[in-house]
Write an enzyme that holds these catalytic residues in place. Structure first.
Site, PDB file in Angstrom:
ATOM      1  N   ASP A  10       0.852  -1.194   0.000  1.00 52.55           N
ATOM      2  CA  ASP A  10       0.000   0.000   0.000  1.00 52.55           C
ATOM      3  C   ASP A  10       0.895   1.255   0.000  1.00 52.55           C
ATOM      4  O   ASP A  10       1.771   1.383   0.858  1.00 52.55           O
ATOM      5  CB  ASP A  10      -0.872  -0.053   1.264  1.00 52.55           C
ATOM      6  CG  ASP A  10      -1.945   1.008   1.293  1.00 52.55           C
ATOM      7  OD1 ASP A  10      -2.383   1.453   0.220  1.00 52.55           O
ATOM      8  OD2 ASP A  10      -2.361   1.378   2.415  1.00 52.55           O
ATOM      9  N   ASP A  20       2.980   4.595  -5.389  1.00 54.19           N
ATOM     10  CA  ASP A  20       2.394   5.916  -5.147  1.00 54.19           C
ATOM     11  C   ASP A  20       3.365   6.980  -5.647  1.00 54.19           C
ATOM     12  O   ASP A  20       4.250   7.428  -4.917  1.00 54.19           O
ATOM     13  CB  ASP A  20       2.106   6.079  -3.650  1.00 54.19           C
ATOM     14  CG  ASP A  20       1.485   7.437  -3.338  1.00 54.19           C
ATOM     15  OD1 ASP A  20       1.414   8.293  -4.251  1.00 54.19           O
ATOM     16  OD2 ASP A  20       1.061   7.634  -2.184  1.00 54.19           O
TER      17      ASP A  20
HETATM   18  P1  13P Z   1      -8.391   4.607   5.991  1.00 50.51           P
HETATM   19  O1  13P Z   1      -7.333   4.445   7.014  1.00 50.51           O
HETATM   20  O2  13P Z   1      -8.976   5.976   5.978  1.00 50.51           O
HETATM   21  O3  13P Z   1      -9.436   3.549   6.069  1.00 50.51           O
HETATM   22  O4  13P Z   1      -7.671   4.468   4.564  1.00 50.51           O
HETATM   23  C1  13P Z   1      -7.028   3.279   4.235  1.00 50.51           C
HETATM   24  C2  13P Z   1      -6.321   3.404   2.936  1.00 50.51           C
HETATM   25  O5  13P Z   1      -6.741   4.099   2.035  1.00 50.51           O
HETATM   26  C3  13P Z   1      -5.094   2.615   2.751  1.00 50.51           C
HETATM   27  O6  13P Z   1      -4.425   2.973   1.600  1.00 50.51           O
END
Ligand code: 13P
EC number: 4.1.2.13
Length: 287
Positions: free
Chosen positions: A84, A105
């Site tokens: 992520d 990203d």
């Molecule tokens: P939240 O922490 O707002 O749920 O977002 C999670 C996210 O977008 C991870 O990339």
């Protein structure tokens, strides 16, 4: 069933539902998420931030833990482990560690640099059968140390990145990581529609899933969102349940201090949050 995140999201796009990316932080998180995905026959994406990877001692540990659990828990639904908000360097670390899905990203780079780096990573990932998510228009708030102002992506820039052959696209539409402020204006469906117009059937990703009202989630799915990321909401439910356990003095009763007991209410609370999300996103029974 082994299918790639790309196929998972293409199926979701066609079936008008979204696959949840639930971020993991440790063993309890991962176990809770996998248990619910299997129980509800839902495909699932496990998100791992750079910070979470570091916390768990490195990406190889995360890959080993997830693969071990898939086997020992007899998980039969599609599962993808996904980096992520990866920086350029961390994308390569995860590719080497065995991740099957990566988010680069590049939103903090000037668009030309974002395009060049994304293009390179598309080639590297696809040679290895790894799915690639790219980002245009920074998502607001702070995702485990990756901070940005919320903005709406430029649909033409989205098209440039989409045309590089990426598998799914995160585009800012006013969404924010973490809890939404009381004066939040909501998602910009105008921007989402303009992006969809440019990128066609490419699955779109909605970050900042915590706290977005249900009607907005459903509308976003109807407009092409096929993956929704949730992190903070599980952290909040875990923390609230753990607090309750301690405040009730249950850690002081018998062997209530045993970590397997102490962490259980939090793990159960995560399960309930994940059940609600999978139901809302429409992925229940799709695996
Ligand atoms: P939240 O922490 O707002 O749920 O977002 C999670 C996210 O977008 C991870 O990339």
């Amino acid at each position: 069933m082994v299918i790639s995140a790309k196929e998972m999201l293409q199926e979701a796009r066609a079936g008008k539902y979204a696959v949840a990316q639930i971020n993991i932080n440790n063993l309890e998180w991962t176990k809770s998420v996998l248990t619910v995905a299997e129980e509800l026959r839902s495909p699932i994406i496990l998100g791992c931030t750079q910070g979470a990877g570091k916390y768990m001692t490195g990406y190889k540990t995360v890959v080993g833990m997830v693969n071990g659990m898939l086997e020992s828990m007899n998980i039969t639904v599609p599962v993808a482990l996904h980096l992520d908000h990866g920086s350029y360097e961390h994308c390569y670390q995860c590719i080497d560690a065995g991740f099957m899905s990566i988010m680069f990203d590049g939103s903090s780079y000037p668009i030309e640099e974002n395009v060049a780096k994304t293009k390179e990573l598309v080639e590297v990932c696809h040679k290895k059968g790894i799915s690639l998510e790219a980002e245009v228009g920074a998502i607001g708030g702070d995702e485990d140390g990756v901070a940005a102002q919320g903005e709406c992506a430029d649909p033409d820039e989205c098209k440039r990145i989409a045309d590089l052959g990426i598998d799914f696209l995160a585009a800012g539409i006013g969404n924010i990581h973490g809890q939404y402020p009381a004066n939040w204006k909501g998602l910009s469906f105008e921007t989402l529609e303009a992006i969809k117009e440019k990128v066609g059937d490419l699955p779109l990703v909605l970050h900042g899933g915590t706290g977005i009202p249900e009607d907005m989630i459903k509308k976003a799915i109807s407009l092409g969102v096929a993956k929704i990321n949730v992190n903070t909401e599980c952290q909040l439910s875990f923390a609230a349940a753990t607090r309750k356990y301690i405040e009730e003095g249950r850690d002081l009763q018998g062997k209530g201090f045993d970590p397997r007991k102490l962490l259980l209410p939090g793990a159960e609370a995560i399960k309930e949050t994940v059940r609600q999300k999978l139901t809302l996103f429409g992925s229940v029974g799709k695996a």
